[in-house]
Design a protein around this motif. Structure first.
Motif, mmCIF file in Angstrom:
data_model
loop_
_atom_site.group_PDB
_atom_site.id
_atom_site.type_symbol
_atom_site.label_atom_id
_atom_site.label_comp_id
_atom_site.label_asym_id
_atom_site.label_seq_id
_atom_site.Cartn_x
_atom_site.Cartn_y
_atom_site.Cartn_z
ATOM 1 N N TRP A 157 51.288 48.226 47.991
ATOM 2 C CA TRP A 157 51.001 49.164 46.897
ATOM 3 C C TRP A 157 51.594 50.537 47.184
ATOM 4 C CZ3 TRP A 157 49.256 48.233 42.160
ATOM 5 C CH2 TRP A 157 48.838 49.312 41.372
ATOM 6 N N VAL A 158 51.417 51.007 48.410
ATOM 7 C CA VAL A 158 51.942 52.330 48.778
ATOM 8 C C VAL A 158 53.450 52.391 48.591
ATOM 9 C CG1 VAL A 158 52.353 53.877 50.729
ATOM 10 C CG2 VAL A 158 50.067 52.918 50.360
ATOM 11 N N HIS A 159 54.147 51.322 48.985
ATOM 12 C CA HIS A 159 55.605 51.317 48.906
ATOM 13 C C HIS A 159 56.122 50.962 47.506
ATOM 14 C CE1 HIS A 159 56.749 51.921 53.130
ATOM 15 N NE2 HIS A 159 55.661 51.231 53.441
ATOM 16 N N ILE A 169 46.263 40.942 32.406
ATOM 17 C CA ILE A 169 45.581 41.530 31.244
ATOM 18 C C ILE A 169 44.136 41.047 31.151
ATOM 19 C CG2 ILE A 169 45.602 41.743 28.738
ATOM 20 C CD1 ILE A 169 48.681 41.327 28.924
ATOM 21 N N THR A 170 43.927 39.730 31.259
ATOM 22 C CA THR A 170 42.580 39.192 31.049
ATOM 23 C C THR A 170 41.652 39.434 32.230
ATOM 24 O OG1 THR A 170 43.320 37.008 31.826
ATOM 25 C CG2 THR A 170 43.382 37.418 29.447
ATOM 26 N N ASP A 171 42.184 39.393 33.456
ATOM 27 C CA ASP A 171 41.331 39.517 34.637
ATOM 28 C C ASP A 171 41.250 40.936 35.189
ATOM 29 O OD1 ASP A 171 41.264 36.813 34.266
ATOM 30 O OD2 ASP A 171 41.784 36.275 36.315
ATOM 31 N N HIS A 172 42.163 41.799 34.787
ATOM 32 C CA HIS A 172 42.142 43.176 35.284
ATOM 33 C C HIS A 172 42.007 44.199 34.148
ATOM 34 C CE1 HIS A 172 42.736 42.382 39.515
ATOM 35 N NE2 HIS A 172 43.804 41.651 39.270
ATOM 36 N N SER A 200 39.828 47.678 41.591
ATOM 37 C CA SER A 200 39.234 48.670 40.695
ATOM 38 C C SER A 200 39.752 50.076 40.973
ATOM 39 C CB SER A 200 37.705 48.640 40.821
ATOM 40 O OG SER A 200 37.314 48.866 42.170
ATOM 41 N N GLU A 201 39.990 50.389 42.244
ATOM 42 C CA GLU A 201 40.484 51.725 42.581
ATOM 43 C C GLU A 201 41.903 51.939 42.076
ATOM 44 O OE1 GLU A 201 41.471 53.984 46.709
ATOM 45 O OE2 GLU A 201 39.495 53.037 46.570
ATOM 46 N N ARG A 202 42.743 50.904 42.225
ATOM 47 C CA ARG A 202 44.138 51.041 41.796
ATOM 48 C C ARG A 202 44.283 50.987 40.286
ATOM 49 N NH1 ARG A 202 45.219 46.866 46.485
ATOM 50 N NH2 ARG A 202 45.039 48.329 48.231
#
Length: 411
Positions: free
Chosen positions: A90-92, A156-159, A123-125
């Protein structure tokens, strides 16, 4: 320690990557990172840099596309089921990699980058996505282009649908076509094989507020479709899909009670039903009841059943709700619903939804029962139509009684 890579070659002032001698080696490396013990090497940043280089060069050679795909598979494998690796990826990778790959013309690159995003999100991202809405909208566009791909659908549906704040921000920024896609997936989530969980309900109550308020504010825009000049108005078509979502939401008992008291919703639905009923009777247009007028393209498909769904929504909103039953009566909605019951190729199951709405309007409501009985006596309600509904009017002394023809007690 691995030998350093040769620098990219330069050709006519354009940077191009050095030829890849052995794609099988990259594939083997990708396979190795499926094993957890191999995931702690400092290669994620290098992989992301190479992927971004491939995207920047916009090469179409098959060998380079293969390397591009393998690089994304490598990141997907290294992040799978490993939170530490997901954090590093994620950071990169965020946001440049997703902005670069989710709209790529190659289907596999879109699918693999979607897999990385799905695997890495938490959830944070999700909060970071609210500040990078283009990525979220790119996912919706990817689903539009590749509805058969599971990763954009799952993102879309799960996040996304678990974040009312993100959905609200996305909806405000999306095109109307993208809104229709998002609303379709919302319907799919509501009517899916797995019912909404207890954790889903508070989230979907927030979605219900967005959908209902948007519909109340702009539902009259569908009247544009009566004009050939605006027969393909995308905002009107998106508004029609809002109605479809409301119908499915009010079929869920946990969401129904909230929408039954939503300010202005029932009034607006009755008002719109009256407007399209009049418009359909006055001139030949997409809302005409003759069934012979069909708009070309997607319009007829989207508008099909619109009147049926308005009546279905009225029926749902009045289910075991005396206040709404009375409100429909006060707004002269009952004669309107009865008058809407006719054969209409554009509104399949229209009669069935009228029957459903009338039963919900008259259940334990003597005032509404009396109104329909008097309408039948005065010739304002078709007796044969009432019979189709399983109802008949019986005179008992000085009073007219609306009762069921099946022998069950009066409504």
């Amino acid at each position: 320690m691995a030998a350093p890579r040769p620098p990219p070659a330069r050709l006519s002032g354009v940077m191009v990557p050095a030829p890849i001698q052995d794609l099988e080696a990259l594939r083997a490396l990708t396979a190795l990172f499926k094993e957890q013990r191999n995931r702690n090497l400092d290669t994620i940043g290098v992989a992301v840099d190479l992927i971004l280089l491939f995207r920047e060069l916009r090469v179409e050679q098959e060998s380079l596309l293969t390397a591009f795909r393998c690089g994304l598979q490598f990141l997907g494998n290294i992040a799978s089921r490993n939170e530490d690796s997901q954090s590093v990826v994620w950071v990169h990778a965020f946001p440049e990699l997703f902005l670069s790959c989710l709209n790529h013309p190659d289907k596999k690159i879109v699918a693999y980058s979607s897999m990385i995003l799905f695997t890495s999100l938490n959830s944070e991202r999700m909060k970071e996505l609210e500040e990078n809405l283009n990525i979220a909208i790119d996912v919706v566009e990817a689903h539009q282009r590749q509805p058969e791909s599971e990763w954009p659908f799952l993102i879309i549906t799960d996040h996304f649908l678990k974040s009312p704040e993100l959905v609200k921000a996305m909806y405000a920024k999306m095109s109307n076509q993208e809104r229709v896609t998002l609303l379709d997936l919302m319907i799919a989530k509501i009517v899916g094989d797995e019912p909404l969980t207890k954790d889903d309900i508070p989230v979907f109550l927030s979605h219900a507020e967005l959908i209902a308020s948007t519909f109340v504010n702009q539902c009259k825009i569908v009247l544009k479709l009566t004009s050939e000049q605006h027969a393909d108005d995308e905002e009107a078509l998106a508004t029609i899909r809002l109605l479809d979502v409301l119908c499915e939401m009010t079929a869920n008992t946990d969401l129904l009670s909230y929408l039954q008291v939503f300010p202005g919703l029932l009034e607006r639905v009755i008002d719109l039903l009256r407007l399209i009923h009049v418009a359909g009777n006055d001139t030949a247009n997409i809302f005409s009841t003759s069934g012979c007028v069909k708009a070309e393209g997607d319009v007829s498909n989207v508008a099909e059943g619109f009147k049926s769904h308005l009546i279905r929504l009225i029926g749902n909103l009045c289910y075991k709700n005396k206040e709404n039953q009375d409100k429909v009566n006060e707004l002269d909605g009952i004669p309107l619903i009865l008058d809407s019951c006719s054969i209409d190729d554009s509104n399949p199951f229209l009669t069935q939804w009228v029957v459903y709405a009338i039963r919900n309007l008259t259940e334990d409501n003597s005032q509404n029962q009396d109104l329909i009985a008097k309408m039948e006596q005065q010739g304002l309600a078709d007796a044969s139509l009432l019979k189709k509904m399983g109802l008949e009017v019986e005179k008992r002394g000085d009073r007219l009684i609306l009762k069921s023809t099946s022998g069950t007690p009066p409504l």
